[in-house]
Design a protein around this motif. Sequence first.
Motif, PDB file in Angstrom:
ATOM      1  N   HIS A  73     -41.365 106.101 -53.737  1.00 23.35           N
ATOM      2  CA  HIS A  73     -39.974 106.528 -53.878  1.00 23.35           C
ATOM      3  C   HIS A  73     -39.016 105.393 -53.512  1.00 23.35           C
ATOM      4  O   HIS A  73     -38.035 105.138 -54.223  1.00 23.35           O
ATOM      5  CB  HIS A  73     -39.727 107.747 -52.997  1.00 23.35           C
ATOM      6  CG  HIS A  73     -38.333 108.270 -53.054  1.00 23.35           C
ATOM      7  ND1 HIS A  73     -37.784 108.799 -54.203  1.00 23.35           N
ATOM      8  CD2 HIS A  73     -37.372 108.335 -52.103  1.00 23.35           C
ATOM      9  CE1 HIS A  73     -36.537 109.170 -53.950  1.00 23.35           C
ATOM     10  NE2 HIS A  73     -36.264 108.896 -52.699  1.00 23.35           N
ATOM     11  N   VAL A  74     -39.310 104.690 -52.424  1.00 20.82           N
ATOM     12  CA  VAL A  74     -38.455 103.569 -52.008  1.00 20.82           C
ATOM     13  C   VAL A  74     -38.489 102.469 -53.073  1.00 20.82           C
ATOM     14  O   VAL A  74     -37.443 101.910 -53.429  1.00 20.82           O
ATOM     15  CB  VAL A  74     -38.885 103.026 -50.626  1.00 20.82           C
ATOM     16  CG1 VAL A  74     -38.154 101.731 -50.299  1.00 20.82           C
ATOM     17  CG2 VAL A  74     -38.634 104.075 -49.548  1.00 20.82           C
ATOM     18  N   VAL A  75     -39.656 102.183 -53.614  1.00 20.50           N
ATOM     19  CA  VAL A  75     -39.764 101.185 -54.689  1.00 20.50           C
ATOM     20  C   VAL A  75     -38.923 101.639 -55.890  1.00 20.50           C
ATOM     21  O   VAL A  75     -38.195 100.822 -56.468  1.00 20.50           O
ATOM     22  CB  VAL A  75     -41.235 100.973 -55.084  1.00 20.50           C
ATOM     23  CG1 VAL A  75     -41.347 100.141 -56.355  1.00 20.50           C
ATOM     24  CG2 VAL A  75     -41.995 100.304 -53.944  1.00 20.50           C
ATOM     25  N   ALA A  76     -38.974 102.903 -56.239  1.00 21.42           N
ATOM     26  CA  ALA A  76     -38.191 103.412 -57.374  1.00 21.42           C
ATOM     27  C   ALA A  76     -36.697 103.258 -57.115  1.00 21.42           C
ATOM     28  O   ALA A  76     -35.939 102.925 -58.037  1.00 21.42           O
ATOM     29  CB  ALA A  76     -38.550 104.867 -57.651  1.00 21.42           C
ATOM     30  N   LEU A  77     -36.248 103.499 -55.891  1.00 21.31           N
ATOM     31  CA  LEU A  77     -34.824 103.323 -55.563  1.00 21.31           C
ATOM     32  C   LEU A  77     -34.416 101.873 -55.748  1.00 21.31           C
ATOM     33  O   LEU A  77     -33.359 101.588 -56.331  1.00 21.31           O
ATOM     34  CB  LEU A  77     -34.553 103.779 -54.126  1.00 21.31           C
ATOM     35  CG  LEU A  77     -34.660 105.272 -53.857  1.00 21.31           C
ATOM     36  CD1 LEU A  77     -34.601 105.553 -52.366  1.00 21.31           C
ATOM     37  CD2 LEU A  77     -33.570 106.030 -54.592  1.00 21.31           C
ATOM     38  N   LEU A  78     -35.251 100.957 -55.263  1.00 23.32           N
ATOM     39  CA  LEU A  78     -34.956  99.521 -55.416  1.00 23.32           C
ATOM     40  C   LEU A  78     -34.943  99.136 -56.896  1.00 23.32           C
ATOM     41  O   LEU A  78     -34.050  98.402 -57.334  1.00 23.32           O
ATOM     42  CB  LEU A  78     -35.969  98.693 -54.640  1.00 23.32           C
ATOM     43  CG  LEU A  78     -35.885  98.823 -53.119  1.00 23.32           C
ATOM     44  CD1 LEU A  78     -37.144  98.275 -52.466  1.00 23.32           C
ATOM     45  CD2 LEU A  78     -34.651  98.127 -52.585  1.00 23.32           C
ATOM     46  N   GLU A  79     -35.912  99.613 -57.651  1.00 26.98           N
ATOM     47  CA  GLU A  79     -35.964  99.305 -59.087  1.00 26.98           C
ATOM     48  C   GLU A  79     -34.783  99.889 -59.841  1.00 26.98           C
ATOM     49  O   GLU A  79     -34.386  99.366 -60.883  1.00 26.98           O
ATOM     50  CB  GLU A  79     -37.275  99.796 -59.693  1.00 26.98           C
ATOM     51  CG  GLU A  79     -38.466  98.965 -59.246  1.00 26.98           C
ATOM     52  CD  GLU A  79     -39.799  99.480 -59.745  1.00 26.98           C
ATOM     53  OE1 GLU A  79     -39.874 100.667 -60.176  1.00 26.98           O
ATOM     54  OE2 GLU A  79     -40.779  98.713 -59.694  1.00 26.98           O
ATOM     55  N   GLY A  81     -31.862  99.783 -58.757  1.00 28.45           N
ATOM     56  CA  GLY A  81     -30.691  98.982 -58.435  1.00 28.45           C
ATOM     57  C   GLY A  81     -30.010  99.370 -57.132  1.00 28.45           C
ATOM     58  O   GLY A  81     -28.913  98.895 -56.849  1.00 28.45           O
ATOM     59  N   LEU A  82     -30.641 100.217 -56.340  1.00 25.92           N
ATOM     60  CA  LEU A  82     -30.073 100.618 -55.064  1.00 25.92           C
ATOM     61  C   LEU A  82     -30.687  99.811 -53.932  1.00 25.92           C
ATOM     62  O   LEU A  82     -31.834  99.389 -54.017  1.00 25.92           O
ATOM     63  CB  LEU A  82     -30.342 102.108 -54.812  1.00 25.92           C
ATOM     64  CG  LEU A  82     -29.681 103.057 -55.812  1.00 25.92           C
ATOM     65  CD1 LEU A  82     -30.224 104.460 -55.629  1.00 25.92           C
ATOM     66  CD2 LEU A  82     -28.184 103.025 -55.655  1.00 25.92           C
ATOM     67  N   SER A  83     -29.927  99.612 -52.888  1.00 22.84           N
ATOM     68  CA  SER A  83     -30.456  99.019 -51.667  1.00 22.84           C
ATOM     69  C   SER A  83     -30.873 100.143 -50.738  1.00 22.84           C
ATOM     70  O   SER A  83     -30.332 101.246 -50.796  1.00 22.84           O
ATOM     71  CB  SER A  83     -29.409  98.128 -50.984  1.00 22.84           C
ATOM     72  OG  SER A  83     -29.172  96.979 -51.771  1.00 22.84           O
ATOM     73  N   VAL A  84     -31.846  99.873 -49.874  1.00 28.35           N
ATOM     74  CA  VAL A  84     -32.379 100.887 -48.978  1.00 28.35           C
ATOM     75  C   VAL A  84     -32.377 100.348 -47.549  1.00 28.35           C
ATOM     76  O   VAL A  84     -32.843  99.249 -47.291  1.00 28.35           O
ATOM     77  CB  VAL A  84     -33.819 101.281 -49.388  1.00 28.35           C
ATOM     78  CG1 VAL A  84     -34.373 102.335 -48.443  1.00 28.35           C
ATOM     79  CG2 VAL A  84     -33.860 101.781 -50.829  1.00 28.35           C
ATOM     80  N   VAL A  85     -31.806 101.146 -46.647  1.00 30.88           N
ATOM     81  CA  VAL A  85     -31.807 100.836 -45.212  1.00 30.88           C
ATOM     82  C   VAL A  85     -32.741 101.815 -44.553  1.00 30.88           C
ATOM     83  O   VAL A  85     -32.646 103.008 -44.749  1.00 30.88           O
ATOM     84  CB  VAL A  85     -30.407 100.956 -44.584  1.00 30.88           C
ATOM     85  CG1 VAL A  85     -30.450 100.728 -43.088  1.00 30.88           C
ATOM     86  CG2 VAL A  85     -29.426 100.029 -45.256  1.00 30.88           C
TER      87      VAL A  85
END
Length: 85
Positions: A73-79, A81-85
């Motif tokens: 899920h985190v990889v999908a968010l990054l892909e 175009g979102l940044s994740v904290v």
Amino acid sequence: MHQPARRGRETLLLLCGTLAGGVSALAARLAARPGTIRISEDAWLACLYKDEQKTLEDYVRNSRRLREAMGDHVVALLEAGLSVV
């Protein structure tokens, strides 16, 4: 296909610190940036495993379970175009 405006500028920030060390406040400030999502391990663990968080061993087991579930899920968010904290 829609291309995110921030493509190529995505960032994954992993924050660690001591109890009452200001990590949550820093995470909240960083997550206030446009295009940024905050994922709090503490919040997820408390919600998903509230009755199973009694020992350090419980935390280690449940933290591993959460990371396994959230990794893609985190990889999908990054892909996306979102940044994740």
